[in-house]
Design a protein around this motif. Sequence first.
Motif, PDB file in Angstrom:
ATOM      1  N   HIS A 259      88.956  79.495  22.258  1.00 25.14           N
ATOM      2  CA  HIS A 259      89.592  78.181  22.252  1.00 25.14           C
ATOM      3  C   HIS A 259      90.064  77.850  23.664  1.00 25.14           C
ATOM      4  O   HIS A 259      90.495  78.740  24.403  1.00 25.14           O
ATOM      5  CB  HIS A 259      90.777  78.175  21.282  1.00 25.14           C
ATOM      6  N   PRO A 260      89.999  76.570  24.060  1.00 24.04           N
ATOM      7  CA  PRO A 260      90.470  76.222  25.417  1.00 24.04           C
ATOM      8  C   PRO A 260      91.936  76.565  25.636  1.00 24.04           C
ATOM      9  O   PRO A 260      92.330  76.875  26.761  1.00 24.04           O
ATOM     10  CB  PRO A 260      90.210  74.711  25.500  1.00 24.04           C
ATOM     11  N   MET A 261      92.758  76.531  24.590  1.00 20.68           N
ATOM     12  CA  MET A 261      94.154  76.972  24.744  1.00 20.68           C
ATOM     13  C   MET A 261      94.207  78.443  25.128  1.00 20.68           C
ATOM     14  O   MET A 261      94.950  78.830  26.035  1.00 20.68           O
ATOM     15  CB  MET A 261      94.918  76.755  23.435  1.00 20.68           C
ATOM     16  N   ALA A 262      93.420  79.253  24.407  1.00 17.07           N
ATOM     17  CA  ALA A 262      93.408  80.681  24.699  1.00 17.07           C
ATOM     18  C   ALA A 262      92.891  80.944  26.107  1.00 17.07           C
ATOM     19  O   ALA A 262      93.405  81.812  26.819  1.00 17.07           O
ATOM     20  CB  ALA A 262      92.552  81.418  23.673  1.00 17.07           C
ATOM     21  N   PHE A 263      91.875  80.177  26.516  1.00 21.39           N
ATOM     22  CA  PHE A 263      91.339  80.351  27.866  1.00 21.39           C
ATOM     23  C   PHE A 263      92.392  79.987  28.910  1.00 21.39           C
ATOM     24  O   PHE A 263      92.557  80.676  29.922  1.00 21.39           O
ATOM     25  CB  PHE A 263      90.088  79.491  28.042  1.00 21.39           C
ATOM     26  N   ALA A 264      93.121  78.879  28.683  1.00 19.79           N
ATOM     27  CA  ALA A 264      94.161  78.463  29.627  1.00 19.79           C
ATOM     28  C   ALA A 264      95.271  79.508  29.718  1.00 19.79           C
ATOM     29  O   ALA A 264      95.772  79.818  30.800  1.00 19.79           O
ATOM     30  CB  ALA A 264      94.729  77.106  29.209  1.00 19.79           C
ATOM     31  N   VAL A 265      95.662  80.081  28.560  1.00 15.59           N
ATOM     32  CA  VAL A 265      96.712  81.102  28.561  1.00 15.59           C
ATOM     33  C   VAL A 265      96.216  82.377  29.227  1.00 15.59           C
ATOM     34  O   VAL A 265      96.941  83.020  29.998  1.00 15.59           O
ATOM     35  CB  VAL A 265      97.182  81.362  27.116  1.00 15.59           C
ATOM     36  N   ARG A 266      94.981  82.755  28.930  1.00 20.50           N
ATOM     37  CA  ARG A 266      94.448  84.018  29.447  1.00 20.50           C
ATOM     38  C   ARG A 266      94.254  83.961  30.956  1.00 20.50           C
ATOM     39  O   ARG A 266      94.564  84.914  31.682  1.00 20.50           O
ATOM     40  CB  ARG A 266      93.129  84.332  28.748  1.00 20.50           C
ATOM     41  N   THR A 267      93.731  82.868  31.458  1.00 22.42           N
ATOM     42  CA  THR A 267      93.439  82.750  32.895  1.00 22.42           C
ATOM     43  C   THR A 267      94.590  82.130  33.677  1.00 22.42           C
ATOM     44  O   THR A 267      94.552  82.116  34.908  1.00 22.42           O
ATOM     45  CB  THR A 267      92.182  81.905  33.105  1.00 22.42           C
ATOM     46  N   ARG A 268      95.586  81.556  32.933  1.00 22.92           N
ATOM     47  CA  ARG A 268      96.738  80.887  33.558  1.00 22.92           C
ATOM     48  C   ARG A 268      96.305  79.747  34.468  1.00 22.92           C
ATOM     49  O   ARG A 268      96.903  79.495  35.509  1.00 22.92           O
ATOM     50  CB  ARG A 268      97.609  81.893  34.318  1.00 22.92           C
ATOM     51  N   THR A 269      95.234  79.059  34.073  1.00 24.49           N
ATOM     52  CA  THR A 269      94.737  77.887  34.809  1.00 24.49           C
ATOM     53  C   THR A 269      94.534  76.742  33.829  1.00 24.49           C
ATOM     54  O   THR A 269      94.146  76.960  32.673  1.00 24.49           O
ATOM     55  CB  THR A 269      93.409  78.186  35.517  1.00 24.49           C
ATOM     56  N   PRO A 270      94.744  75.501  34.249  1.00 22.13           N
ATOM     57  CA  PRO A 270      94.562  74.367  33.338  1.00 22.13           C
ATOM     58  C   PRO A 270      93.092  74.189  32.963  1.00 22.13           C
ATOM     59  O   PRO A 270      92.180  74.539  33.717  1.00 22.13           O
ATOM     60  CB  PRO A 270      95.082  73.174  34.140  1.00 22.13           C
ATOM     61  N   VAL A 271      92.860  73.627  31.791  1.00 19.88           N
ATOM     62  CA  VAL A 271      91.518  73.300  31.305  1.00 19.88           C
ATOM     63  C   VAL A 271      91.483  71.802  31.045  1.00 19.88           C
ATOM     64  O   VAL A 271      92.287  71.288  30.264  1.00 19.88           O
ATOM     65  CB  VAL A 271      91.174  74.081  30.030  1.00 19.88           C
ATOM     66  N   PHE A 272      90.548  71.104  31.713  1.00 19.22           N
ATOM     67  CA  PHE A 272      90.405  69.661  31.549  1.00 19.22           C
ATOM     68  C   PHE A 272      89.036  69.383  30.919  1.00 19.22           C
ATOM     69  O   PHE A 272      88.009  69.878  31.400  1.00 19.22           O
ATOM     70  CB  PHE A 272      90.519  68.943  32.890  1.00 19.22           C
ATOM     71  N   ILE A 273      89.013  68.596  29.866  1.00 19.75           N
ATOM     72  CA  ILE A 273      87.781  68.256  29.151  1.00 19.75           C
ATOM     73  C   ILE A 273      87.687  66.735  29.114  1.00 19.75           C
ATOM     74  O   ILE A 273      88.588  66.066  28.589  1.00 19.75           O
ATOM     75  CB  ILE A 273      87.775  68.843  27.739  1.00 19.75           C
ATOM     76  N   ALA A 274      86.588  66.193  29.655  1.00 14.06           N
ATOM     77  CA  ALA A 274      86.468  64.752  29.841  1.00 14.06           C
ATOM     78  C   ALA A 274      85.992  64.025  28.596  1.00 14.06           C
ATOM     79  O   ALA A 274      86.312  62.849  28.416  1.00 14.06           O
ATOM     80  CB  ALA A 274      85.537  64.440  31.010  1.00 14.06           C
ATOM     81  N   ASP A 275      85.184  64.659  27.730  1.00 13.49           N
ATOM     82  CA  ASP A 275      84.667  63.970  26.547  1.00 13.49           C
ATOM     83  C   ASP A 275      84.320  64.991  25.472  1.00 13.49           C
ATOM     84  O   ASP A 275      84.390  66.208  25.673  1.00 13.49           O
ATOM     85  CB  ASP A 275      83.453  63.114  26.908  1.00 13.49           C
ATOM     86  N   ARG A 276      83.929  64.484  24.318  1.00 10.19           N
ATOM     87  CA  ARG A 276      83.610  65.340  23.182  1.00 10.19           C
ATOM     88  C   ARG A 276      82.393  66.223  23.454  1.00 10.19           C
ATOM     89  O   ARG A 276      82.347  67.379  23.010  1.00 10.19           O
ATOM     90  CB  ARG A 276      83.369  64.478  21.940  1.00 10.19           C
ATOM     91  N   ASP A 277      81.392  65.659  24.119  1.00  9.80           N
ATOM     92  CA  ASP A 277      80.186  66.447  24.403  1.00  9.80           C
ATOM     93  C   ASP A 277      80.535  67.662  25.261  1.00  9.80           C
ATOM     94  O   ASP A 277      79.994  68.762  25.044  1.00  9.80           O
ATOM     95  CB  ASP A 277      79.150  65.568  25.101  1.00  9.80           C
ATOM     96  N   GLU A 278      81.407  67.479  26.251  1.00 11.77           N
ATOM     97  CA  GLU A 278      81.799  68.615  27.082  1.00 11.77           C
ATOM     98  C   GLU A 278      82.545  69.655  26.270  1.00 11.77           C
ATOM     99  O   GLU A 278      82.321  70.864  26.427  1.00 11.77           O
ATOM    100  CB  GLU A 278      82.670  68.120  28.235  1.00 11.77           C
ATOM    101  N   TYR A 279      83.408  69.204  25.364  1.00 11.35           N
ATOM    102  CA  TYR A 279      84.142  70.146  24.504  1.00 11.35           C
ATOM    103  C   TYR A 279      83.153  70.938  23.645  1.00 11.35           C
ATOM    104  O   TYR A 279      83.230  72.172  23.539  1.00 11.35           O
ATOM    105  CB  TYR A 279      85.102  69.355  23.614  1.00 11.35           C
ATOM    106  N   ARG A 280      82.229  70.228  23.036  1.00 10.53           N
ATOM    107  CA  ARG A 280      81.264  70.876  22.142  1.00 10.53           C
ATOM    108  C   ARG A 280      80.389  71.853  22.916  1.00 10.53           C
ATOM    109  O   ARG A 280      80.025  72.922  22.412  1.00 10.53           O
ATOM    110  CB  ARG A 280      80.402  69.813  21.462  1.00 10.53           C
ATOM    111  N   GLU A 281      80.049  71.515  24.145  1.00  8.30           N
ATOM    112  CA  GLU A 281      79.178  72.378  24.933  1.00  8.30           C
ATOM    113  C   GLU A 281      79.914  73.615  25.454  1.00  8.30           C
ATOM    114  O   GLU A 281      79.375  74.716  25.421  1.00  8.30           O
ATOM    115  CB  GLU A 281      78.606  71.573  26.104  1.00  8.30           C
ATOM    116  N   ARG A 282      81.158  73.445  25.913  1.00  5.55           N
ATOM    117  CA  ARG A 282      81.879  74.564  26.511  1.00  5.55           C
ATOM    118  C   ARG A 282      82.518  75.489  25.463  1.00  5.55           C
ATOM    119  O   ARG A 282      82.588  76.697  25.657  1.00  5.55           O
ATOM    120  CB  ARG A 282      82.967  74.029  27.452  1.00  5.55           C
TER     121      ARG A 282
END
Length: 741
Positions: A259-282
Amino acid sequence: MATEPEPQGPARRSPPAQAVRTAAGHALRTATAGLPVPPTGRGLPGRGGDSTPDWLEPAMAANGIGSFDWDIRRDILEGDQRACDILGLDPDRFDRSSAAFLALLHPEDAPVVSRRVERAVAELGQCGAYYRTVHPGGEMHAVRFRGRVLADAFGRPSRMVGFVWDATVELHKREKAGELAALREERSRFIKEAARALSEAVTVRDVARVFTELPLPGLPPDGLVLASMEAGRLAILGASGYRSELIARHDRSPLAADHPMAFAVRTRTPVFIADRDEYRERYPEAWEQLGAGTGRSSWAFLPLVVSGRAIGVCVVSFDDDRELDADERTLLSTLGGLVAQSLARAQLHDAEHELAASLQRVMLPRAVPSVPGVTTAVRYLAAGSGLQIGGDWYDVVPLPGGHVGLVIGDVQGHDVHAAGIMGQLRIALRAYAAEGHPPAAVMARASRFLADLDTDHFATCTYAEVNVDYGVVYAVRAGHLDPVVRRADGSACVLPVAGGLPLGVDPDEEYRVTRFSLDPGETVLLCTDGLVEARGMDLDTGFDRLCEAVAAPLPARDESAREPLEELADRVAARAADSSEREDDIALLLLRWDGPSGGRAAQQLRRRIGQADLARISELRGELRDALRRWQVPDLIDTAELLSSELVTNAIRHTDRDAMFTARLYQAPGQGRARLRVEVEDESDLWPTRRTPGEQASSGRGLMLVEALADGWGVEPRGSGKRMWFELSAEGPAPTDGQVY
């Protein structure tokens, strides 16, 4: 548009366009009135007269610059083709007057241009400005001009020559730069306000409220979520823009590793997603589980990092696709840092406060015992923050003989040490009271106990022993507040009680007892000073407010409704000073004497008299008087008091143990008169001896008085010790079933 706006009056209104242009043209004509008109035939540069140098024309053409020439005295304005294109006018239809030129300008710009030209003509100087024109197609253009006034041979203004060029792009850049500057200023102001609001947030709930109400400048979010990480689970602290059932479904749920939340917590860096397609792909798995159902199209997941450790994450989401630029990402990252620091501080505060509250709850009695004949209610309101807990306490102690003791106190200080001392003192005072010691002795022993602890702390306290049989209260006060009594008629007053030094100040302090009576339904209230003292409120005002709250009407007693005494306790606690003003804890104890069953007092009085407590004999005489008056046999008061004093004194003087006094009123079967029986028990095997004292003897007449005044008396052996007794008969009401009460 002119770059140097003119000052406007306090009631500025845009005048009609035609009026502005007419006034501006009139001003120019007025400025040039009276000047001699030069002879005709002189042409403009490049128009039959002086020619533009060959090297200048290509430079002007390459830079899109046009030229103009205004004959001031004849008011004729001419320009080249590029100037006409820039101004958006048709040379064949333009009458070449200054008024016609001003008519092309925006109504707000025409007066500015007119004033600057007028000043340049008057000073034989130069001028320039931005102004807006509307082309025939309707589009708005910005033009910049620069002109110089030329003089004739006599030094008078004759012509103005200059250049014009299209400044639309330049003006847009300036406007855009102004907008960006305003946005940066707004964001800077937002960061300052957010930092201030978050610094004032004390609890985790406060931080969540502040975060979910933040108005982000330039990018208003459609959804906000603040969550902390607890053992790999997502604990949602606050949210806005989401349905409550969606939040409840994901609260305390495990967080998937991709999950992007888990990735942000694990790496301690913000995660920015511009649209639904990017979310679905990443994050394909997280999209299927969580992202698709949120209804959002772009997200920012900001880790909350404190001292290199991620304690949570905040989510900013938007309904539309949005590619955040560098400034926006910096703003959100800065906000995440502020929230992280505030949340960590609030979590520490809540943990400390919970620890303090838990310690306070452990020190206070877990439950108030139920005593027949009285109803009690207690309240405790904590104040302060973190580990700033007080030493306030209350206690209700069942006493021998079915009576009850009330304790309210406050140990000096607001820390864990004060709370610990409070716990020790409460237990000691409870033990002294439960042993049957009179109130003065209980308070004296508690003071000596606190002094022996050698803590450099003192405590204030009020202890009251309530005779449940007939509603008499014996109160002792050690530097504490006086009690408040609510009478049967609904009035309330402060009842003065004789006071002594606080506990622990003087181990040898002797405390005086104040005695007062309650009628059935009357209530006594004990409290600590946090209830009646606060910033801006003195003690007298606090007691006035307390009496007002206590005296207000109570709901009628109803078995299906709540206990009225609990309602009164809630009312008094609710009127306490607000937590922002109150600096001390509040302990509150209320006792209502409900009266004896059937409306008559229990017809038995039982008291233990200590071997060295001679003052207790005087108190016993007062209690006996009250009891006989309530039992409606006042004719026996004088005789019973005298004979009882003789028996008790005899037992105390001639034994080395305590004595137990018991008085009962009953009606023997077959007799119409009530009988009072008084018994005094001791543990001595030495029997009393009746003797005849001489005329000068100062003692030895006790048994003679008993024999002379009592209807009957005697001595009975017990397993250990003896029992002396006497009986008196009386006219008046008594139980009709022969039962002893």
